[in-house]
Design a protein around this motif. Structure first.
Motif, PDB file in Angstrom:
ATOM      1  N   LEU A 287      47.209 -11.690 -67.798  1.00 44.72           N
ATOM      2  CA  LEU A 287      48.018 -12.170 -66.891  1.00 44.72           C
ATOM      3  C   LEU A 287      48.763 -10.992 -66.323  1.00 44.72           C
ATOM      4  CD1 LEU A 287      50.364 -13.716 -66.027  1.00 44.72           C
ATOM      5  CD2 LEU A 287      52.330 -13.240 -67.714  1.00 44.72           C
ATOM      6  N   SER A 288      48.970  -9.807 -67.169  1.00 45.07           N
ATOM      7  CA  SER A 288      48.824  -8.304 -66.819  1.00 45.07           C
ATOM      8  C   SER A 288      47.713  -7.941 -65.778  1.00 45.07           C
ATOM      9  CB  SER A 288      48.700  -7.440 -68.234  1.00 45.07           C
ATOM     10  OG  SER A 288      49.576  -5.707 -67.559  1.00 45.07           O
ATOM     11  N   LEU A 289      46.735  -8.096 -65.484  1.00 40.25           N
ATOM     12  CA  LEU A 289      45.722  -7.896 -64.106  1.00 40.25           C
ATOM     13  C   LEU A 289      46.297  -8.180 -62.956  1.00 40.25           C
ATOM     14  CD1 LEU A 289      42.135  -7.692 -66.283  1.00 40.25           C
ATOM     15  CD2 LEU A 289      43.928  -6.189 -65.771  1.00 40.25           C
ATOM     16  N   LEU A 290      46.635  -9.430 -63.050  1.00 36.64           N
ATOM     17  CA  LEU A 290      47.117 -10.212 -61.898  1.00 36.64           C
ATOM     18  C   LEU A 290      48.329  -9.620 -61.048  1.00 36.64           C
ATOM     19  CD1 LEU A 290      48.226 -14.196 -62.137  1.00 36.64           C
ATOM     20  CD2 LEU A 290      49.496 -12.886 -61.139  1.00 36.64           C
ATOM     21  N   GLU A 291      48.827  -9.968 -62.451  1.00 39.62           N
ATOM     22  CA  GLU A 291      50.871  -8.919 -61.610  1.00 39.62           C
ATOM     23  C   GLU A 291      50.521  -6.958 -61.003  1.00 39.62           C
ATOM     24  OE1 GLU A 291      53.714  -8.442 -64.197  1.00 39.62           O
ATOM     25  OE2 GLU A 291      54.376 -10.812 -64.404  1.00 39.62           O
ATOM     26  N   GLY A 292      48.950  -7.215 -62.079  1.00 38.90           N
ATOM     27  CA  GLY A 292      49.114  -5.583 -61.041  1.00 38.90           C
ATOM     28  C   GLY A 292      47.710  -5.850 -60.190  1.00 38.90           C
TER      29      GLY A 292
ATOM     30  N   GLU B 222      58.256  -9.253 -59.410  1.00 34.60           N
ATOM     31  CA  GLU B 222      59.730  -8.926 -59.117  1.00 34.60           C
ATOM     32  C   GLU B 222      60.094  -9.992 -59.261  1.00 34.60           C
ATOM     33  OE1 GLU B 222      61.976  -8.911 -54.890  1.00 34.60           O
ATOM     34  OE2 GLU B 222      59.759  -8.073 -54.539  1.00 34.60           O
ATOM     35  N   ALA B 223      59.898 -11.221 -59.118  1.00 30.07           N
ATOM     36  CA  ALA B 223      60.530 -12.250 -59.366  1.00 30.07           C
ATOM     37  C   ALA B 223      60.783 -12.965 -60.769  1.00 30.07           C
ATOM     38  CB  ALA B 223      59.494 -13.692 -59.040  1.00 30.07           C
ATOM     39  N   ARG B 224      59.750 -12.440 -60.994  1.00 29.16           N
ATOM     40  CA  ARG B 224      59.806 -12.627 -62.825  1.00 29.16           C
ATOM     41  C   ARG B 224      60.837 -11.669 -63.389  1.00 29.16           C
ATOM     42  NH1 ARG B 224      58.035  -9.652 -66.826  1.00 29.16           N
ATOM     43  NH2 ARG B 224      56.546  -8.289 -65.754  1.00 29.16           N
ATOM     44  N   ASN B 225      60.908 -10.537 -62.885  1.00 24.47           N
ATOM     45  CA  ASN B 225      62.140  -9.399 -63.225  1.00 24.47           C
ATOM     46  C   ASN B 225      63.333  -9.745 -62.708  1.00 24.47           C
ATOM     47  OD1 ASN B 225      60.302  -7.414 -64.917  1.00 24.47           O
ATOM     48  ND2 ASN B 225      60.232  -6.688 -62.789  1.00 24.47           N
ATOM     49  N   GLN B 226      63.328 -11.125 -61.605  1.00 22.65           N
ATOM     50  CA  GLN B 226      64.409 -10.654 -60.951  1.00 22.65           C
ATOM     51  C   GLN B 226      65.190 -11.971 -61.999  1.00 22.65           C
ATOM     52  OE1 GLN B 226      63.709 -12.432 -57.136  1.00 22.65           O
ATOM     53  NE2 GLN B 226      64.801  -9.968 -56.766  1.00 22.65           N
ATOM     54  N   ILE B 227      64.557 -12.464 -62.892  1.00 20.41           N
ATOM     55  CA  ILE B 227      65.384 -14.016 -63.318  1.00 20.41           C
ATOM     56  C   ILE B 227      64.891 -13.716 -65.039  1.00 20.41           C
ATOM     57  CG2 ILE B 227      64.669 -15.986 -61.617  1.00 20.41           C
ATOM     58  CD1 ILE B 227      62.143 -16.488 -63.341  1.00 20.41           C
TER      59      ILE B 227
ATOM     60  N   LEU C 248      62.580 -12.057 -66.771  1.00 18.93           N
ATOM     61  CA  LEU C 248      61.480 -13.185 -67.894  1.00 18.93           C
ATOM     62  C   LEU C 248      60.756 -11.917 -68.566  1.00 18.93           C
ATOM     63  CD1 LEU C 248      60.289 -16.167 -66.678  1.00 18.93           C
ATOM     64  CD2 LEU C 248      61.725 -16.330 -68.549  1.00 18.93           C
ATOM     65  N   LYS C 249      60.135 -11.640 -69.579  1.00 17.22           N
ATOM     66  CA  LYS C 249      59.541 -10.831 -69.819  1.00 17.22           C
ATOM     67  C   LYS C 249      58.017 -11.245 -69.440  1.00 17.22           C
ATOM     68  CE  LYS C 249      62.125  -8.531 -73.577  1.00 17.22           C
ATOM     69  NZ  LYS C 249      62.146  -7.948 -74.788  1.00 17.22           N
ATOM     70  N   GLN C 250      56.838 -10.637 -69.402  1.00 11.87           N
ATOM     71  CA  GLN C 250      55.672 -11.148 -69.582  1.00 11.87           C
ATOM     72  C   GLN C 250      54.900 -11.770 -70.505  1.00 11.87           C
ATOM     73  OE1 GLN C 250      52.447  -8.324 -68.913  1.00 11.87           O
ATOM     74  NE2 GLN C 250      52.549  -7.753 -66.838  1.00 11.87           N
ATOM     75  N   LYS C 251      55.795 -11.840 -71.247  1.00 10.68           N
ATOM     76  CA  LYS C 251      54.320 -12.406 -72.367  1.00 10.68           C
ATOM     77  C   LYS C 251      55.902 -13.892 -72.280  1.00 10.68           C
ATOM     78  CE  LYS C 251      58.350 -11.501 -75.512  1.00 10.68           C
ATOM     79  NZ  LYS C 251      58.513 -10.728 -77.527  1.00 10.68           N
ATOM     80  N   ASP C 252      57.210 -14.344 -71.912  1.00 14.22           N
ATOM     81  CA  ASP C 252      57.705 -15.323 -72.044  1.00 14.22           C
ATOM     82  C   ASP C 252      56.866 -16.316 -70.755  1.00 14.22           C
ATOM     83  OD1 ASP C 252      59.466 -14.723 -73.785  1.00 14.22           O
ATOM     84  OD2 ASP C 252      60.623 -13.467 -72.527  1.00 14.22           O
TER      85      ASP C 252
ATOM     86  N   ILE D  69      57.426 -21.731 -62.176  1.00 19.97           N
ATOM     87  CA  ILE D  69      57.658 -21.395 -63.018  1.00 19.97           C
ATOM     88  C   ILE D  69      59.729 -20.529 -62.494  1.00 19.97           C
ATOM     89  CG2 ILE D  69      57.347 -19.872 -64.873  1.00 19.97           C
ATOM     90  CD1 ILE D  69      54.670 -21.004 -65.260  1.00 19.97           C
ATOM     91  N   LEU D  70      58.701 -19.432 -61.197  1.00 14.80           N
ATOM     92  CA  LEU D  70      59.411 -18.441 -60.337  1.00 14.80           C
ATOM     93  C   LEU D  70      60.165 -19.285 -60.022  1.00 14.80           C
ATOM     94  CD1 LEU D  70      56.759 -15.740 -60.376  1.00 14.80           C
ATOM     95  CD2 LEU D  70      58.407 -16.012 -62.237  1.00 14.80           C
ATOM     96  N   ASP D  71      60.006 -20.479 -59.781  1.00 14.85           N
ATOM     97  CA  ASP D  71      61.057 -21.143 -58.880  1.00 14.85           C
ATOM     98  C   ASP D  71      61.363 -20.237 -57.994  1.00 14.85           C
ATOM     99  OD1 ASP D  71      62.981 -23.239 -57.761  1.00 14.85           O
ATOM    100  OD2 ASP D  71      64.468 -21.787 -58.214  1.00 14.85           O
ATOM    101  N   VAL D  72      59.828 -20.038 -56.813  1.00 14.48           N
ATOM    102  CA  VAL D  72      59.847 -19.164 -55.634  1.00 14.48           C
ATOM    103  C   VAL D  72      59.063 -20.143 -54.498  1.00 14.48           C
ATOM    104  CG1 VAL D  72      60.562 -16.424 -56.105  1.00 14.48           C
ATOM    105  CG2 VAL D  72      58.112 -17.862 -56.529  1.00 14.48           C
TER     106      VAL D  72
END
Length: 110
Positions: A74-79, A46-51, A53-57, A95-98
């Motif tokens: 990272l994909s497994l972490l997000e999932g 959610e935080a990555r998409n709000q700013i 960023l793509k997963q690779k970024d 990084i996500l500033d949360v």
């Protein structure tokens, strides 16, 4: 028929297709249900998409921050399919500033 990238080999003739993968603002949607190995994965996404960023970024930023992580990890972490280390949690928060507490579901986003 054999397919190589965007070329099809049919009866000794090569046919090229003009199909291009979608590039731009549209991001891939999760295909599988979330797991139960961590509680931060959905909020990281959610935080990555709000700013924007793509997963690779995000991956690159984590690696620059000294967190040894791969794209599949990272994909497994997000999932929510793998646990998250404290080092990863701290880096994701910065990084996500949360707030780490928000990632953990303890507080609402301010």
């Amino acid at each position: 028929m054999i397919i190589f990238g965007n070329a099809k080999l049919c009866n000794s003739k090569i046919h090229y297709t003009d199909k291009k993968q979608s590039v731009g603002d549209e991001m891939n949607k999760r295909k599988l249900a979330l797991g139960n190995r961590n509680i931060v994965g959905a909020r990281v996404t959610e935080a990555r998409n709000q700013i924007g960023l793509k997963q690779k970024d995000l991956l690159a930023r984590m690696q620059v921050a000294g967190v040894p992580i791969s794209l599949p990890a990272l994909s497994l972490l997000e999932g929510q399919k793998r646990p998250v280390s404290d080092i990863e949690l701290k880096a994701l928060s910065e990084i996500l500033d949360v707030d780490v507490r928000w990632l953990l579901g303890q507080i609402e986003k301010s």
